[in-house]
Design a protein around this motif. Structure first.
Motif, PDB file in Angstrom:
ATOM      1  N   VAL A  71       0.828  -1.213  -0.198  1.00  0.00           N
ATOM      2  CA  VAL A  71      -0.012  -0.132  -0.019  1.00  0.00           C
ATOM      3  C   VAL A  71       0.916   1.337   0.015  1.00  0.00           C
ATOM      4  O   VAL A  71       0.651   2.372  -0.856  1.00  0.00           O
ATOM      5  N   ALA A  72       1.912   1.103   0.840  1.00  0.00           N
ATOM      6  CA  ALA A  72       2.692   2.309   0.791  1.00  0.00           C
ATOM      7  C   ALA A  72       3.698   2.717  -0.429  1.00  0.00           C
ATOM      8  O   ALA A  72       3.898   3.813  -0.841  1.00  0.00           O
ATOM      9  N   LEU A  73       3.994   1.504  -0.974  1.00  0.00           N
ATOM     10  CA  LEU A  73       4.792   1.555  -2.284  1.00  0.00           C
ATOM     11  C   LEU A  73       3.888   2.362  -3.319  1.00  0.00           C
ATOM     12  O   LEU A  73       4.349   3.208  -4.217  1.00  0.00           O
ATOM     13  N   LYS A  74       2.348   2.067  -3.365  1.00  0.00           N
ATOM     14  CA  LYS A  74       1.702   2.689  -4.169  1.00  0.00           C
ATOM     15  C   LYS A  74       1.784   4.212  -4.076  1.00  0.00           C
ATOM     16  O   LYS A  74       1.620   5.012  -5.104  1.00  0.00           O
ATOM     17  N   GLN A  75       1.762   4.614  -2.603  1.00  0.00           N
ATOM     18  CA  GLN A  75       1.658   5.992  -2.379  1.00  0.00           C
ATOM     19  C   GLN A  75       2.894   6.681  -2.999  1.00  0.00           C
ATOM     20  O   GLN A  75       3.042   7.763  -3.657  1.00  0.00           O
ATOM     21  N   VAL A  76       4.047   6.083  -2.576  1.00  0.00           N
ATOM     22  CA  VAL A  76       5.201   6.542  -3.099  1.00  0.00           C
ATOM     23  C   VAL A  76       5.418   6.710  -4.661  1.00  0.00           C
ATOM     24  O   VAL A  76       6.102   7.509  -5.195  1.00  0.00           O
ATOM     25  N   ILE A  77       4.739   5.450  -5.229  1.00  0.00           N
ATOM     26  CA  ILE A  77       4.825   5.546  -6.813  1.00  0.00           C
ATOM     27  C   ILE A  77       4.113   6.625  -7.256  1.00  0.00           C
ATOM     28  O   ILE A  77       4.664   7.643  -8.293  1.00  0.00           O
ATOM     29  N   GLU A  78       3.040   7.058  -6.928  1.00  0.00           N
ATOM     30  CA  GLU A  78       1.997   8.094  -7.297  1.00  0.00           C
ATOM     31  C   GLU A  78       2.711   9.346  -6.912  1.00  0.00           C
ATOM     32  O   GLU A  78       2.850  10.284  -7.737  1.00  0.00           O
ATOM     33  N   PHE A  79       3.597   9.620  -6.004  1.00  0.00           N
ATOM     34  CA  PHE A  79       4.256  10.740  -5.449  1.00  0.00           C
ATOM     35  C   PHE A  79       5.477  10.966  -6.771  1.00  0.00           C
ATOM     36  O   PHE A  79       5.733  12.205  -7.111  1.00  0.00           O
ATOM     37  N   ALA A  80       6.288   9.733  -6.853  1.00  0.00           N
ATOM     38  CA  ALA A  80       7.371   9.859  -7.797  1.00  0.00           C
ATOM     39  C   ALA A  80       6.917  10.373  -9.067  1.00  0.00           C
ATOM     40  O   ALA A  80       7.539  11.059  -9.812  1.00  0.00           O
ATOM     41  N   LYS A  81       5.617   9.760  -9.679  1.00  0.00           N
ATOM     42  CA  LYS A  81       5.062  10.324 -10.930  1.00  0.00           C
ATOM     43  C   LYS A  81       4.990  11.774 -10.887  1.00  0.00           C
ATOM     44  O   LYS A  81       5.224  12.573 -12.072  1.00  0.00           O
ATOM     45  N   GLN A  82       4.364  12.517  -9.712  1.00  0.00           N
ATOM     46  CA  GLN A  82       4.232  13.711  -9.896  1.00  0.00           C
ATOM     47  C   GLN A  82       5.454  14.623 -10.081  1.00  0.00           C
ATOM     48  O   GLN A  82       5.394  15.790 -10.413  1.00  0.00           O
ATOM     49  N   VAL A  83       6.663  14.044  -9.430  1.00  0.00           N
ATOM     50  CA  VAL A  83       7.944  14.603  -9.411  1.00  0.00           C
ATOM     51  C   VAL A  83       8.771  14.324 -10.619  1.00  0.00           C
ATOM     52  O   VAL A  83       9.814  14.670 -10.508  1.00  0.00           O
ATOM     53  N   ASN A  84       8.221  13.465 -11.395  1.00  0.00           N
ATOM     54  CA  ASN A  84       9.156  13.020 -12.500  1.00  0.00           C
ATOM     55  C   ASN A  84      10.317  12.271 -11.929  1.00  0.00           C
ATOM     56  O   ASN A  84      11.351  12.222 -12.402  1.00  0.00           O
ATOM     57  N   ALA A  85      10.081  11.171 -10.728  1.00  0.00           N
ATOM     58  CA  ALA A  85      11.299  10.463 -10.195  1.00  0.00           C
ATOM     59  C   ALA A  85      10.971   9.044 -10.390  1.00  0.00           C
ATOM     60  O   ALA A  85       9.774   8.620 -10.687  1.00  0.00           O
ATOM     61  N   LYS A  86      11.861   8.282 -10.027  1.00  0.00           N
ATOM     62  CA  LYS A  86      11.783   6.530 -10.090  1.00  0.00           C
ATOM     63  C   LYS A  86      11.884   6.201  -8.657  1.00  0.00           C
ATOM     64  O   LYS A  86      12.762   6.916  -7.919  1.00  0.00           O
ATOM     65  N   VAL A  87      11.590   5.092  -8.517  1.00  0.00           N
ATOM     66  CA  VAL A  87      11.374   4.608  -7.052  1.00  0.00           C
ATOM     67  C   VAL A  87      12.338   3.414  -7.022  1.00  0.00           C
ATOM     68  O   VAL A  87      12.214   2.439  -8.213  1.00  0.00           O
ATOM     69  N   LYS A  88      13.220   3.361  -6.048  1.00  0.00           N
ATOM     70  CA  LYS A  88      14.299   2.170  -5.939  1.00  0.00           C
ATOM     71  C   LYS A  88      13.879   1.454  -4.801  1.00  0.00           C
ATOM     72  O   LYS A  88      14.021   2.151  -3.789  1.00  0.00           O
ATOM     73  N   CYS A  89      13.244   0.326  -4.905  1.00  0.00           N
ATOM     74  CA  CYS A  89      12.695  -0.418  -3.689  1.00  0.00           C
ATOM     75  C   CYS A  89      13.540  -1.296  -3.342  1.00  0.00           C
ATOM     76  O   CYS A  89      14.059  -2.391  -4.253  1.00  0.00           O
ATOM     77  N   LEU A  90      13.976  -1.557  -2.159  1.00  0.00           N
ATOM     78  CA  LEU A  90      15.278  -2.324  -1.617  1.00  0.00           C
ATOM     79  C   LEU A  90      14.590  -3.304  -0.507  1.00  0.00           C
ATOM     80  O   LEU A  90      13.990  -3.051   0.465  1.00  0.00           O
ATOM     81  N   TYR A  91      15.035  -4.485  -0.705  1.00  0.00           N
ATOM     82  CA  TYR A  91      14.782  -5.686   0.143  1.00  0.00           C
ATOM     83  C   TYR A  91      16.318  -6.049   0.576  1.00  0.00           C
ATOM     84  O   TYR A  91      17.005  -6.718  -0.361  1.00  0.00           O
ATOM     85  N   VAL A  92      16.741  -6.216   1.921  1.00  0.00           N
ATOM     86  CA  VAL A  92      17.889  -6.719   2.333  1.00  0.00           C
ATOM     87  C   VAL A  92      17.492  -8.147   3.090  1.00  0.00           C
ATOM     88  O   VAL A  92      16.732  -8.322   3.986  1.00  0.00           O
ATOM     89  N   LYS A  93      17.985  -8.927   2.226  1.00  0.00           N
ATOM     90  CA  LYS A  93      17.721 -10.511   2.488  1.00  0.00           C
ATOM     91  C   LYS A  93      18.921 -11.048   3.377  1.00  0.00           C
ATOM     92  O   LYS A  93      19.903 -11.467   2.957  1.00  0.00           O
ATOM     93  N   THR A  94      18.311 -11.173   4.657  1.00  0.00           N
ATOM     94  CA  THR A  94      19.239 -11.834   5.772  1.00  0.00           C
ATOM     95  C   THR A  94      19.281 -13.252   5.615  1.00  0.00           C
ATOM     96  O   THR A  94      18.332 -13.826   5.044  1.00  0.00           O
TER      97      THR A  94
END
Length: 277
Positions: A170-193
């Motif tokens: 849900v949060a990622l969708k919010q970030v993507i929506e924000f990123a589109k408005q400012v012409n940015a890309k989202v770098k989604c990180l998962y640290v696999k322990t």
């Protein structure tokens, strides 16, 4: 028209964050509401109520004069950045900062809060006892907090850390929506322990679900989550870090003294704080 709220104490840190507020207003085609809140100190002068009244009137007058003097300075900052066409209004309130913000968020249907973080240590002030930290914690609205050392440039890359939970989706969708408005890309990180319980099939499902969005997924195997995040922010040249407020305790852990050298670089990165929906 969307509305952005910019609480300020007219400090250098706040003036620096004001540039971000202006830029966000440009991208979002929003009106900028500048808010200054002051509180009256307790005054006791038993037997002389008129004296107390005069003291309060003097304080309020001084606050108003200070507010009035700073408005042209903000206009000048806007002109210097060729952003003086942004629609702007000013509000002076007496009382509690959080209550004043909540009141405006409700009455003016605010879309975003932008404010500076006190001091020069960036993230630490954002989370530990600052006004910005209180806003993040108590006002359920997306907020952009700007460290004193941050200097606005184009926002091209926004980092988002995930463990592939439903809340993160849900949060990622919010970030993507924000990123589109400012012409940015989202770098989604998962640290696999080593003890990670996230299946590869889930990761691939997310990749598939978001394949048409401006988001790229990174899975990095490492047991030191904090250091991996720091390295990622630097190596990917991240301009903004987005996070969910329920991760606040985890991000406070990023202030480990052993990471001070790495952390110094990231005191310049603004934080986009999201609330669970």
């Amino acid at each position: 028209m969307k509305k952005i709220l910019f609480p300020t104490d007219f400090s250098k840190t706040a003036n620096n964050a004001f540039v971000y507020a202006l830029e966000m207003a440009k991208f979002l085609e929003a009106e900028l509401i500048v808010l200054h809140v002051y509180d009256l100190p307790p005054v006791s002068y038993e037997g002389y109520p008129s004296y107390v009244s005069e003291v309060y009137e003097t304080i309020e007058l001084n606050k108003f004069e200070n507010f009035k003097d700073h408005v042209p300075l903000l206009r000048k900052i806007a002109e210097e950045h060729q952003l003086d066409s942004i629609k702007m209004s000013h509000v002076l309130e007496q009382g509690d900062l959080i209550q004043a913000i909540k009141k405006l968020v409700k009455s003016d249907k605010i879309s975003l809060i932008v404010m500076g973080t006190n001091g020069a240590s960036g993230w630490k002030e954002t989370f530990l006892g600052s006004n910005a930290g209180s806003v993040i914690e108590k006002v359920p609205l997306i907020s952009l907090t700007v460290p004193a050392k941050a200097k606005f440039d184009k926002i091209k890359k926004i980092a988002f850390t995930t463990r592939f939970k439903s809340k993160d989706r849900v949060a990622l969708k919010q970030v993507i929506e924000f990123a589109k408005q400012v012409n940015a890309k989202v770098k989604c990180l998962y640290v696999k322990t080593f003890d990670s319980d996230v299946k590869e099939s889930k990761i691939e499902k997310w990749r598939s679900d978001f394949k048409d969005e401006p988001v790229e997924f990174f899975v990095i195997a490492h047991d030191d989550v904090k250091e991996t995040i720091y390295d990622f922010l630097k190596n990917q040249d991240i301009d903004m870090l987005s996070m969910l407020t329920y991760k606040r305790g985890f991000f406070e852990g990023l202030f480990d003294p052993s990471l001070t050298k790495k952390m110094s670089y990231h005191t310049e990165i603004p934080i986009l704080a999201l609330h669970e929906k």
